[in-house]
Design a protein around this motif. Structure first.
Motif, PDB file in Angstrom:
ATOM      1  N   ASP A   2       0.782  -1.038  -0.168  1.00  0.00           N
ATOM      2  CA  ASP A   2       0.023  -0.007  -0.023  1.00  0.00           C
ATOM      3  C   ASP A   2       0.945   1.388  -0.097  1.00  0.00           C
ATOM      4  O   ASP A   2       1.970   1.271   0.361  1.00  0.00           O
ATOM      5  CB  ASP A   2      -0.840  -0.105   1.120  1.00  0.00           C
ATOM      6  CG  ASP A   2      -1.860  -1.188   1.044  1.00  0.00           C
ATOM      7  OD1 ASP A   2      -2.598  -1.009  -0.204  1.00  0.00           O
ATOM      8  OD2 ASP A   2      -1.984  -2.004   1.992  1.00  0.00           O
ATOM      9  N   GLU A  15     -11.164   8.035   4.941  1.00  0.00           N
ATOM     10  CA  GLU A  15     -10.991   7.219   3.709  1.00  0.00           C
ATOM     11  C   GLU A  15     -12.058   6.367   3.771  1.00  0.00           C
ATOM     12  O   GLU A  15     -12.695   6.248   2.529  1.00  0.00           O
ATOM     13  CB  GLU A  15      -9.743   6.278   3.951  1.00  0.00           C
ATOM     14  CG  GLU A  15      -9.473   5.438   2.707  1.00  0.00           C
ATOM     15  CD  GLU A  15      -8.219   4.839   2.739  1.00  0.00           C
ATOM     16  OE1 GLU A  15      -7.210   5.142   3.417  1.00  0.00           O
ATOM     17  OE2 GLU A  15      -7.782   3.965   1.413  1.00  0.00           O
ATOM     18  N   PHE A  16     -12.551   5.685   4.676  1.00  0.00           N
ATOM     19  CA  PHE A  16     -13.562   4.683   4.747  1.00  0.00           C
ATOM     20  C   PHE A  16     -14.965   5.398   5.338  1.00  0.00           C
ATOM     21  O   PHE A  16     -15.753   4.391   5.161  1.00  0.00           O
ATOM     22  CB  PHE A  16     -13.078   3.317   5.439  1.00  0.00           C
ATOM     23  CG  PHE A  16     -12.144   2.610   4.830  1.00  0.00           C
ATOM     24  CD1 PHE A  16     -11.890   2.071   3.597  1.00  0.00           C
ATOM     25  CD2 PHE A  16     -10.645   2.574   5.478  1.00  0.00           C
ATOM     26  CE1 PHE A  16     -11.022   1.397   2.921  1.00  0.00           C
ATOM     27  CE2 PHE A  16      -9.507   1.951   5.030  1.00  0.00           C
ATOM     28  CZ  PHE A  16      -9.804   1.410   3.624  1.00  0.00           C
ATOM     29  N   ARG A  48      -5.326  -1.210   8.144  1.00  0.00           N
ATOM     30  CA  ARG A  48      -6.019  -0.698   6.955  1.00  0.00           C
ATOM     31  C   ARG A  48      -6.779  -1.756   6.317  1.00  0.00           C
ATOM     32  O   ARG A  48      -8.087  -1.466   5.886  1.00  0.00           O
ATOM     33  CB  ARG A  48      -5.197   0.293   5.930  1.00  0.00           C
ATOM     34  CG  ARG A  48      -6.015   0.917   4.977  1.00  0.00           C
ATOM     35  CD  ARG A  48      -5.114   1.685   4.359  1.00  0.00           C
ATOM     36  NE  ARG A  48      -5.656   2.241   3.015  1.00  0.00           N
ATOM     37  CZ  ARG A  48      -5.538   1.613   1.803  1.00  0.00           C
ATOM     38  NH1 ARG A  48      -5.179   0.449   1.732  1.00  0.00           N
ATOM     39  NH2 ARG A  48      -6.173   2.097   0.708  1.00  0.00           N
ATOM     40  N   LYS A  52     -10.785  -2.445   5.902  1.00  0.00           N
ATOM     41  CA  LYS A  52     -11.611  -2.773   4.726  1.00  0.00           C
ATOM     42  C   LYS A  52     -12.372  -3.975   4.717  1.00  0.00           C
ATOM     43  O   LYS A  52     -13.778  -3.898   4.374  1.00  0.00           O
ATOM     44  CB  LYS A  52     -10.743  -2.659   3.361  1.00  0.00           C
ATOM     45  CG  LYS A  52     -11.336  -2.334   2.312  1.00  0.00           C
ATOM     46  CD  LYS A  52     -10.426  -2.627   1.080  1.00  0.00           C
ATOM     47  CE  LYS A  52      -9.275  -1.734   0.794  1.00  0.00           C
ATOM     48  NZ  LYS A  52      -8.433  -1.701  -0.288  1.00  0.00           N
ATOM     49  N   ARG A  56     -16.652  -4.431   4.451  1.00  0.00           N
ATOM     50  CA  ARG A  56     -17.081  -5.360   3.418  1.00  0.00           C
ATOM     51  C   ARG A  56     -17.897  -6.374   4.125  1.00  0.00           C
ATOM     52  O   ARG A  56     -19.104  -6.748   3.792  1.00  0.00           O
ATOM     53  CB  ARG A  56     -16.156  -5.973   2.524  1.00  0.00           C
ATOM     54  CG  ARG A  56     -16.513  -6.612   1.565  1.00  0.00           C
ATOM     55  CD  ARG A  56     -15.741  -7.043   0.348  1.00  0.00           C
ATOM     56  NE  ARG A  56     -14.594  -7.999   0.790  1.00  0.00           N
ATOM     57  CZ  ARG A  56     -13.434  -8.302   0.432  1.00  0.00           C
ATOM     58  NH1 ARG A  56     -12.996  -7.494  -0.590  1.00  0.00           N
ATOM     59  NH2 ARG A  56     -12.953  -9.531   1.001  1.00  0.00           N
TER      60      ARG A  56
ATOM     61  N   ASP B 105     -18.770  -7.338  -3.842  1.00  0.00           N
ATOM     62  CA  ASP B 105     -18.348  -7.758  -2.317  1.00  0.00           C
ATOM     63  C   ASP B 105     -18.067  -9.345  -2.199  1.00  0.00           C
ATOM     64  O   ASP B 105     -17.084  -9.714  -1.806  1.00  0.00           O
ATOM     65  CB  ASP B 105     -19.137  -7.272  -1.097  1.00  0.00           C
ATOM     66  CG  ASP B 105     -19.183  -5.951  -1.192  1.00  0.00           C
ATOM     67  OD1 ASP B 105     -18.098  -5.404  -1.375  1.00  0.00           O
ATOM     68  OD2 ASP B 105     -20.222  -5.260  -0.513  1.00  0.00           O
TER      69      ASP B 105
END
Lengths: 148, 148
Positions: A2, A15-16, A48, A52, A56, B105
């Motif tokens: 990343d 960011e999320f 990170r 994510k 999800r 997803d």
DNA sequence: AAAAAACTTTACGTTTACGTAAACTTTATC
DNA sequence: GATAAAGTTTACGTAAACGTAAAGTTTTTT
């Protein structure tokens, strides 16, 4: 790799699109493991990725504890004894079944939405046909209101 | 057409593997509308269908109130004025986007599960190779323990 | 260095989706 | 007609996933 090595809590939150409260909560529940500089949390790119995955998971209807179980299991799996590996394979198979179920659910939902949409369009077409007929009637007898 | 015309609360509960408490709760929240014979609830096949939809919604990560909104919207849509029809078409489009997201997803999750499974199997193969080598070593020097 | 911005902990509050128990009524079974 | 089974309402309890507020510390900006 990343882009970056470490992240602040608000960077990740932004960011999320979650609150810092949520991020702290996820740490509290053992899903994230930031290090500290003094008191301040420093998140790695592993954190990170996990964030994510958490999000999800949520979109897919997974609870935090389900996701945590997967994380823990994966971590143990990496340490690599045979029992853990087999357990992981088992868990993966189960999750696959869940995903199959979800795919079925989605397919069903899509079919029903197709018929729902079709009905809507039919009903709309009906309404508009009526409208046109009314307008036509008005033009052909524009004095109908005055005559009484 | 469904097999039967009406259902008792426990019939439905049994069929869909939920508690009667849940069914009553869904009524309370306005998702089901059983009629009554005396005090006793009598569920129609429409209720049965809706219960099925409620549960599928849950599996897909929908809250009860989201599902209720859809039900209400659909009922109003059936009454058929233009505004309602357009609103429904809009809502359907939104839901379709959601489903697309979910499909993405799921696809992502499946890919990651594929690689996870592959790693597991590699690790297992490694372990078993080691095991075989150890056994081989034992057979070739079976007195290695006695000799000291 | 003073003010503002970002971060921290602690802790109580809130919503969702039921669980559970009590106390009662109606329906089915022996 | 007694008793068990299924149903009802009322109401308090609970787990999950944060929200929100207070009160303080650290870092950055001016």
């Amino acid at each position: 790799m990343d882009i970056k090595k470490t992240y602040s809590i608000s960077e990740l939150a932004k960011e999320f699109d979650v609150t810092t409260r949520s991020v702290r909560f996820y740490e509290d529940q053992g899903l994230l493991h930031p290090t500290r500089r003094g008191q301040t949390r420093i998140f790695s790119s592993k954190d990170r990725v996990r964030l994510k995955l958490i999000l999800r998971g949520k979109r897919m209807g997974f609870s935090l504890s389900e996701t945590k179980e997967l994380f823990d299991l994966w971590d143990e799996t990496l340490s690599g004894n045979e029992k853990q590996l087999l357990l992981m394979l088992n868990t993966l198979a189960n999750k696959r079944e869940q995903l199959e179920q979800q795919k079925n659910d989605i397919a069903q939902a899509e079919m029903e939405m197709d018929t729902a949409e079709a009905r809507c369009r039919e009903a709309l077409a009906e309404l508009q046909k009526k409208k046109r007929q009314q307008e036509k009637a008005k033009k052909e007898e524009p004095e109908s209101m005055e005559q009484k």
